[in-house]
Enzyme design. Structure first.
Site, PDB file in Angstrom:
ATOM      1  N   PHE A 101     -35.925-102.356  -8.675  1.00 61.38           N
ATOM      2  CA  PHE A 101     -35.742-101.255  -9.566  1.00 61.38           C
ATOM      3  C   PHE A 101     -36.851-100.588 -10.023  1.00 61.38           C
ATOM      4  CE2 PHE A 101     -30.984-100.507 -10.655  1.00 61.38           C
ATOM      5  CZ  PHE A 101     -30.599-101.521  -9.827  1.00 61.38           C
ATOM      6  N   LYS A 118     -45.527-103.488  -4.710  1.00 58.46           N
ATOM      7  CA  LYS A 118     -44.926-105.004  -4.662  1.00 58.46           C
ATOM      8  C   LYS A 118     -44.400-105.505  -3.299  1.00 58.46           C
ATOM      9  CE  LYS A 118     -43.689-103.810  -9.600  1.00 58.46           C
ATOM     10  NZ  LYS A 118     -43.069-104.750 -10.823  1.00 58.46           N
ATOM     11  N   LYS A 121     -43.191-118.217 -39.580  1.00 54.12           N
ATOM     12  CA  LYS A 121     -43.031-116.916 -39.649  1.00 54.12           C
ATOM     13  C   LYS A 121     -44.145-115.967 -40.229  1.00 54.12           C
ATOM     14  CE  LYS A 121     -40.194-113.262 -42.136  1.00 54.12           C
ATOM     15  NZ  LYS A 121     -39.326-113.117 -43.310  1.00 54.12           N
ATOM     16  N   LYS A 145     -44.575 -98.481  -6.365  1.00 56.55           N
ATOM     17  CA  LYS A 145     -43.903 -99.705  -6.917  1.00 56.55           C
ATOM     18  C   LYS A 145     -43.387-100.373  -5.312  1.00 56.55           C
ATOM     19  CE  LYS A 145     -43.169 -99.354 -11.497  1.00 56.55           C
ATOM     20  NZ  LYS A 145     -42.557 -99.139 -12.694  1.00 56.55           N
ATOM     21  N   ASN A 175     -36.778-105.154 -25.141  1.00 55.47           N
ATOM     22  CA  ASN A 175     -36.741-103.764 -24.490  1.00 55.47           C
ATOM     23  C   ASN A 175     -35.164-103.472 -24.609  1.00 55.47           C
ATOM     24  OD1 ASN A 175     -35.434-104.326 -21.799  1.00 55.47           O
ATOM     25  ND2 ASN A 175     -37.138-105.468 -21.610  1.00 55.47           N
TER      26      ASN A 175
HETATM   27  O1  PMT Z   1     -29.456-103.044 -18.260  1.00 53.12           O
HETATM   28  P1  PMT Z   1     -28.910-101.649 -18.536  1.00 53.12           P
HETATM   29  O2  PMT Z   1     -29.082-101.235 -20.035  1.00 53.12           O
HETATM   30  O3  PMT Z   1     -28.053-101.228 -17.635  1.00 53.12           O
HETATM   31  O4  PMT Z   1     -30.270-100.898 -17.947  1.00 53.12           O
HETATM   32  C1  PMT Z   1     -30.536-100.658 -16.630  1.00 53.12           C
HETATM   33  C2  PMT Z   1     -32.027-100.639 -16.228  1.00 53.12           C
HETATM   34  C3  PMT Z   1     -32.459 -99.269 -16.588  1.00 53.12           C
HETATM   35  C4  PMT Z   1     -32.661-101.644 -16.919  1.00 53.12           C
HETATM   36  C5  PMT Z   1     -32.030-100.930 -14.652  1.00 53.12           C
HETATM   37  O5  PMT Z   1     -31.449 -99.797 -14.072  1.00 53.12           O
HETATM   38  C6  PMT Z   1     -33.592-100.741 -14.261  1.00 53.12           C
HETATM   39  O6  PMT Z   1     -34.142 -99.767 -13.955  1.00 53.12           O
HETATM   40  N1  PMT Z   1     -34.104-102.205 -14.301  1.00 53.12           N
HETATM   41  C7  PMT Z   1     -35.726-102.267 -13.981  1.00 53.12           C
HETATM   42  C8  PMT Z   1     -36.471-102.014 -15.233  1.00 53.12           C
HETATM   43  C9  PMT Z   1     -37.799-102.300 -15.177  1.00 53.12           C
HETATM   44  O7  PMT Z   1     -38.238-103.149 -15.517  1.00 53.12           O
HETATM   45  O8  PMT Z   1     -38.496-101.538 -14.230  1.00 53.12           O
HETATM   46  P2  PMT Z   1     -40.090-101.623 -13.949  1.00 53.12           P
HETATM   47  O9  PMT Z   1     -40.264-100.205 -13.413  1.00 53.12           O
HETATM   48  O10 PMT Z   1     -40.801-101.864 -15.211  1.00 53.12           O
HETATM   49  O11 PMT Z   1     -40.309-102.784 -12.898  1.00 53.12           O
HETATM   50  C10 PMT Z   1     -40.236-102.643 -11.617  1.00 53.12           C
HETATM   51  C11 PMT Z   1     -39.563-103.897 -10.730  1.00 53.12           C
HETATM   52  O12 PMT Z   1     -40.482-104.947 -11.026  1.00 53.12           O
HETATM   53  C12 PMT Z   1     -38.060-104.210 -11.381  1.00 53.12           C
HETATM   54  O13 PMT Z   1     -37.334-104.456 -10.455  1.00 53.12           O
HETATM   55  C13 PMT Z   1     -38.386-105.345 -12.275  1.00 53.12           C
HETATM   56  O14 PMT Z   1     -37.264-106.294 -12.184  1.00 53.12           O
HETATM   57  C14 PMT Z   1     -39.783-105.916 -11.413  1.00 53.12           C
HETATM   58  N2  PMT Z   1     -40.351-106.962 -12.435  1.00 53.12           N
HETATM   59  C15 PMT Z   1     -41.247-106.176 -13.574  1.00 53.12           C
HETATM   60  C16 PMT Z   1     -42.020-106.834 -14.251  1.00 53.12           C
HETATM   61  C17 PMT Z   1     -42.293-108.336 -13.653  1.00 53.12           C
HETATM   62  N3  PMT Z   1     -43.204-109.070 -14.579  1.00 53.12           N
HETATM   63  N4  PMT Z   1     -41.760-108.748 -12.610  1.00 53.12           N
HETATM   64  C18 PMT Z   1     -40.674-107.938 -11.846  1.00 53.12           C
HETATM   65  O15 PMT Z   1     -40.342-108.626 -10.815  1.00 53.12           O
END
Ligand code: PMT
Length: 401
Positions: free
Chosen positions: A324, A342, A289, A338, A209
């Protein structure tokens, strides 16, 4: 977190980055720190002692055998005077001499004779920095308690590109500042995850991503500046470890990030999940591959990755959890969902897409917790991270009352 009247001994060893240390002295003096400079003979080939004398307002020491200077303040007195010793730039040579306990010039002798915490800001050619001898010396010094700040990646004075650039003067000053404590996260251990994850399809392809890691790295730096001991779990990014971060663990896949975070979370008071973790991974990773299928459709079978935050929130004992949420639309609704689903203490939501959030230099956040919300308007990621840390500290303390 004031540096006023703090006694900093700045060691300058021979390297082109010595010119940046002039700016460092200026920045330390701006905050009213007392700075005394000790140079190696090599350093004087790059910058004259007179320059450091003018900037620090104090005589500069170079030789162990300077009778006049010894009479004014002997080297043992100087070693006792220092509250912190920072060597910037720290060349491969001074690192080797310190690792092996040499006392063959004034700077090495003062370091041996001082009980002050030692900070090193390495600066050298990338090939030299990567050399096993240098890495072994750095590891040895770390094991003995020295703090290694940087180096950063990028273009070098010699024309090479790679790891070995000295951190910028303001980064070194911030690291010294936070070493004196008094910050809002003093005494706490903060775990931060940052960057993307890569889910391999075959030896040359992966699902990834757009996360650059900038937001998470800024959060890690802000937490360190606020006095926390910081562990940073980083996905594949090309960013240098921020100054003051105690430990960095590099991972590639969501499964590796899951394992690293769950392990580090056992020591953490607060976990801030800024990483963009892949929700799915291919069922199988091809050892070879994959070849083009000449017109036929290729279907990839994906399995869901475990959610790191949920794995933590469902444990009986877990850190204060800050998630986040990266959303392209209905940001508030999805983020609050979320937060509940979560089991989080707080969530920082950002609008992404169309150049927002991912990769950009600035960002804006909406923070939510069970009974409150606050908006952090658009700002550069380091500034936004400092505001986020201030809010996290308040909510963390309130949750412990
Ligand atoms: O890295 P940059 O280019 O500076 O960009 C910053 C950012 C946009 C990546 C950052 O600000 C951000 O939003 N990070 C979280 C991105 C994300 O995966 O969001 P989500 O809405 O998909 O996930 C929600 C939360 O669950 C996040 O805290 C993530 O870390 C967590 N998660 C997600 C999937 C997973 N399997 N386990 C998790 O703990």
């Amino acid at each position: 977190m004031s540096l006023a009247q703090r006694r900093i001994l700045l060691g300058v060893s021979g390297g082109i980055a010595a010119y940046k240390s002039c700016e460092l002295v200026r920045r330390l003096r701006e905050l009213a720190a007392e700075v005394r400079v000790v140079m190696t003979e090599g350093a004087t080939q790059f910058v004259s002692p007179t320059t450091f004398q003018a900037l620090s307002g104090q005589p500069v020491r170079v030789s162990l055998w300077d009778e006049q200077a010894e009479a004014a303040m002997g080297h043992i007195e100087l070693a006792r005077w220092a509250e912190r010793i920072l060597i910037a730039p720290a060349s491969a040579d001074i690192i080797a001499r310190l690792a092996h306990g040499h006392a063959d010039d004034l700077l090495a002798t003062v370091c041996l004779a001082s009980a002050a915490p030692l900070y090193l800001a390495p600066a050298m050619n990338q090939q030299m920095w990567a050399h096993p001898a240098v890495q072994a010396n750095v590891t040895l010094l770390r094991q003995r308690g020295a703090h290694v700040l940087g180096p950063a990646d990028g273009e070098q004075a010699c024309g090479d590109v790679g790891s070995g650039r000295m951190l910028e003067p303001h980064e070194l000053r911030n690291a010294l500042q936070s070493s004196f404590g008094g910050g809002v996260l003093d005494g706490l251990h903060v775990l931060v995850s940052a960057g993307p994850t890569y889910e391999d399809i075959d030896p040359v392809r992966f699902i990834g991503n757009r996360s650059s890691g900038r937001m998470g790295f800024a959060v890690a730096e802000a937490a360190a500046q606020a006095g926390a001991e910081v562990t940073l779990v980083a996905g594949p990014v090309s960013l240098a470890t921020p100054a003051g971060v105690a430990q960095r663990i590099d991972v590639r896949s969501a499964a590796q990030m899951h394992a690293a975070v769950l392990d580090a979370a056992r020591q953490a008071d607060i976990y801030i999940a800024a990483a963009a973790v892949g929700d799915y991974r291919p069922n199988e990773v091809s050892a070879q591959k994959l070849k083009k299928l000449d017109g036929a459709k290729l279907a990839l079978q994906l399995s869901e990755n475990p959610d790191i935050l949920t794995s933590l929130s469902t444990q009986p004992e877990h850190p204060f959890l800050v998630g986040f949420a990266a959303e392209t639309h209905d940001v508030a609704d999805y983020a609050q969902d979320k937060l509940r689903r979560k089991g989080l203490d707080m969530i920082a939501a950002n609008q992404v897409g169309d150049g927002l959030g991912f990769e950009a230099a600035d960002n804006a956040l909406q923070l939510y917790w069970a009974d409150g919300a606050v908006e952090l308007p658009r700002a550069a990621k380091p500034e936004l991270a400092r505001q986020l840390i201030a809010q996290v500290a308040v909510r963390y303390r309130a949750s412990r009352r």
